[in-house]
Design an enzyme around this catalytic site. Structure first.
Site, PDB file in Angstrom:
ATOM      1  N   CYS A 125      25.614  70.198  39.768  1.00  0.00           N
ATOM      2  CA  CYS A 125      25.615  69.677  38.413  1.00  0.00           C
ATOM      3  C   CYS A 125      25.851  68.176  38.388  1.00  0.00           C
ATOM      4  CB  CYS A 125      26.666  70.386  37.564  1.00  0.00           C
ATOM      5  SG  CYS A 125      26.442  70.064  35.799  1.00  0.00           S
ATOM      6  N   LYS A 127      27.461  65.184  37.619  1.00  0.00           N
ATOM      7  CA  LYS A 127      28.346  64.169  38.212  1.00  0.00           C
ATOM      8  C   LYS A 127      28.716  64.493  39.650  1.00  0.00           C
ATOM      9  CE  LYS A 127      27.936  62.543  34.236  1.00  0.00           C
ATOM     10  NZ  LYS A 127      27.090  63.670  33.803  1.00  0.00           N
ATOM     11  N   SER A 473      22.691  62.405  27.488  1.00  0.00           N
ATOM     12  CA  SER A 473      22.309  63.364  28.512  1.00  0.00           C
ATOM     13  C   SER A 473      20.931  63.017  29.061  1.00  0.00           C
ATOM     14  CB  SER A 473      22.268  64.770  27.900  1.00  0.00           C
ATOM     15  OG  SER A 473      21.567  65.659  28.730  1.00  0.00           O
TER      16      SER A 473
END
Length: 570
Positions: A125, A127, A473
């Site tokens: 995912c 980060k 995002s």
């Protein structure tokens, strides 16, 4: 056998004085011969938090086989993730960017504490990808990065869908154009299994970066998570890191200034996430390389947009993989002198040498030839002007218009803006400004997908602009400008904007201007007072004390330029 006399693991495994240390390894079932091997840390961000991460531990365990086969001793450990799709739209998103630093720090500390000689890192995912690569560059031991792979697209009404479609359907439901039962039916099929978000959002963007910058095996990262080939890539990564250890090939040998330029080029060419403009400077700082938002933006200016990927385009990661992967895209970039081919990679070969094995696939329509691009300039653009003296970033892939001027409607947090959007308390042509959401002011520089998706769901995604000192995002689309710096918490101009002020954005010229006279801004500046946020203790307080500006990657330490020694040389 590799000589351990100069490797970090000698401090825990060689000599009579290390007998107590070796007793721990015998307790875990290792033999004398195994203890004499180089120790390879296998870092996994695997967990049950989200489908992005659920297969990572399985892949990390497969990597052991490759390390063992090549004469190493695998030592697996885990770190955290904060998964943006679940953290999105509430206070939990403040933990997302801070988790990047925790991931990098925890991997560093585990490797330092146990004296590992090399590293293979698995992430899924957003980060966790830059976090792992930051740790690799910080430690500078031979390292390979492995992406866990993307989710397969869901199917709804005979169309491929992703989680972004669900976020946008929430907005449509609020606008009355999507019945509740339709929303419920969509949410149940949008994410059909394991893997990270399928579009060219942040996870897939940074997976592309890992290949472009040379830290991942060629064409390994776009294979979807459920594919059996993912296990093969994991095993190959274990063998590759042992070859790097033998040849003493380190991440900073690979990630040169030219390699960072290659990575930025691939982000723009794929219409990737604006978050890459935050993560690339942070990674560069770990290598002691000056490469800030403006350096990234300069590369973006001269990069054609050539991959038709969601959210601006039609396809998802599995289609990119089937079309030939990142190396297929880099094939046409290199052929047109848009990449540095002499950069080293984890294979021990240069990028150009790896690309010699790639043949252009003309029987696909995902990746365009540079000579016939989707658009002549990149899918991501940097901005600068009186509203953002330290820069800002916008994804233009899929946008119909590249200029926007309108009156500001100002909000001091994301929740205020989202509530106004849900209640339709805004007008077409306005510029919605969300401030005090920067790295320090948030703290944590939240993403705003819930708000931008709601706008699209209401059919207003291209009728308003949205500006923030926070982030967007990778799944965001529309005229959405993030990373505005200096942030409001530092007294930046975004903190001085008032309702009705005209703001002019020109993504072609790369400008973002607050059309207010300087004398008026001086008066407002004299009255401005810093704000206290609600996080006056704990991890987010600690993060806010040390975090730097978005322009240089929102870093929390000085990076390699302040080093007096490198871990790998201990």
């Amino acid at each position: 056998m590799i000589d351990k006399s100069k490797l970090p693991s000698r401090h825990v495994s060689v000599g009579p004085e290390r007998a107590p240390h070796r007793s721990y390894y015998y307790a875990m079932g290792l033999t004398e011969e195994e203890i004499a091997r180089p120790f390879v840390g296998i870092a996994s961000a695997g967990n049950d938090s989200a489908p992005c991460n659920t297969l990572l531990d399985v892949q990390a365990d497969a990597c052991r086989e490759g390390v063992n086969a090549a004469g190493g001793m695998p030592r697996r450990f885990n770190t955290i993730t904060v998964t943006d799709g679940i953290a999105m739209g509430h206070q939990g998103m403040k933990a997302s960017l801070a988790s990047r630093e925790v991931i990098a720090d925890s991997v560093e500390l585990s490797v330092r504490g146990h004296c590992y000689d090399a590293l293979v890192a698995f992430a899924g995912c957003d980060k966790s990808l830059p976090g792992m690569m930051m740790a690799m560059l910080r430690l500078n031991v031979p390292s390979v990065f492995v992406y866990g792979g993307s989710i397969l697209p869901g199917r709804f009404h005979d169309k491929d869908v992703t989680v972004v479609d669900v976020f946008e359907a929430v907005g449509a439901h609020a606008a009355g154009s999507c019945p509740l039962q339709e929303l419920i039916a969509l949410e149940k099929v949008a994410c059909p299994g394991h893997g990270a978000c399928g579009g060219q959002f942040t996870a897939n963007t940074m997976a592309c970066v890992a290949e472009a910058i040379g830290l991942s095996l060629p064409n390994s990262n776009m294979a979807p998570a459920p594919h059996e080939s993912r296990e093969d890539y994991a095993i190959a990564a274990g063998k590759a890191v042992m070859h790097m250890l033998e040849k003493n090939i380190r991440p900073r040998d690979i990630c040169t200034r030219e390699a960072f330029e290659n990575a930025a080029r691939v982000v723009a060419a794929t219409g990737g996430s604006t978050n890459a403009a935050l993560h690339l400077p942070a990674m560069a700082a770990e290598a002691g390389i000056d490469f800030d938002l403006f350096d990234v933006a300069e590369i973006f200016k001269t990069t054609p947009y050539i991959a038709d990927l969601k959210p601006g385009g039609k396809y998802v990661a599995k289609d990119m993989h089937a079309a030939g992967g990142i190396y297929m895209l880099m094939k046409t970039l290199l052929a047109n002198d848009l990449l540095h081919g002499d950069c080293m990679t984890v294979t021990g070969k240069t990028l150009a040498e790896n690309l010699e094995e790639i043949r252009w696939n003309s029987d696909q329509d995902v990746i365009y030839d540079v000579k016939a691009p989707l658009s002549p300039t990149g899918g991501v653009v940097g901005l600068k002007g009186s509203l953002a003296p330290d820069g800002a970033i916008v994804k233009v892939a899929g946008l119909k218009g590249l200029t926007f001027t309108g009156p500001a409607r100002v909000f001091d947090c994301e929740e205020e803006c989202f509530a106004a959007v849900e209640a339709r308390e805004y007008k077409e042509g306005e510029v919605l400004v969300i401030r005090y959401e920067g790295p320090k002011g948030g703290p944590g520089m939240r993403e705003m997908l819930s708000t931008t998706a709601a706008l699209y769901g209401q059919g207003m995604g291209d009728k308003v602009a949205l500006i923030t000192d926070g982030r967007f995002s990778g799944g965001t689309r529309g005229f959405c400008i993030g990373h505005v710096g200096p942030e409001a918490a530092d007294g930046g101009p975004i903190g001085l904007v008032e309702n009705g002020d005209l703001i002019a954005i020109d993504a072609q010229a790369g400008t973002i201007e607050l059309l207010v006279e300087e004398v008026v801004l001086d008066q407002r500046r004299a009255k401005w007072q810093p704000r206290m946020n609600d996080y006056q203790a704990g991890a987010l307080w600690k993060y806010a004390q040390g975090v730097g500006p978005a322009r240089t990657g929102a870093c929390t330490h000085p990076g390699a330029r302040k080093e007096t020694h490198i871990y790998a040389d201990t």
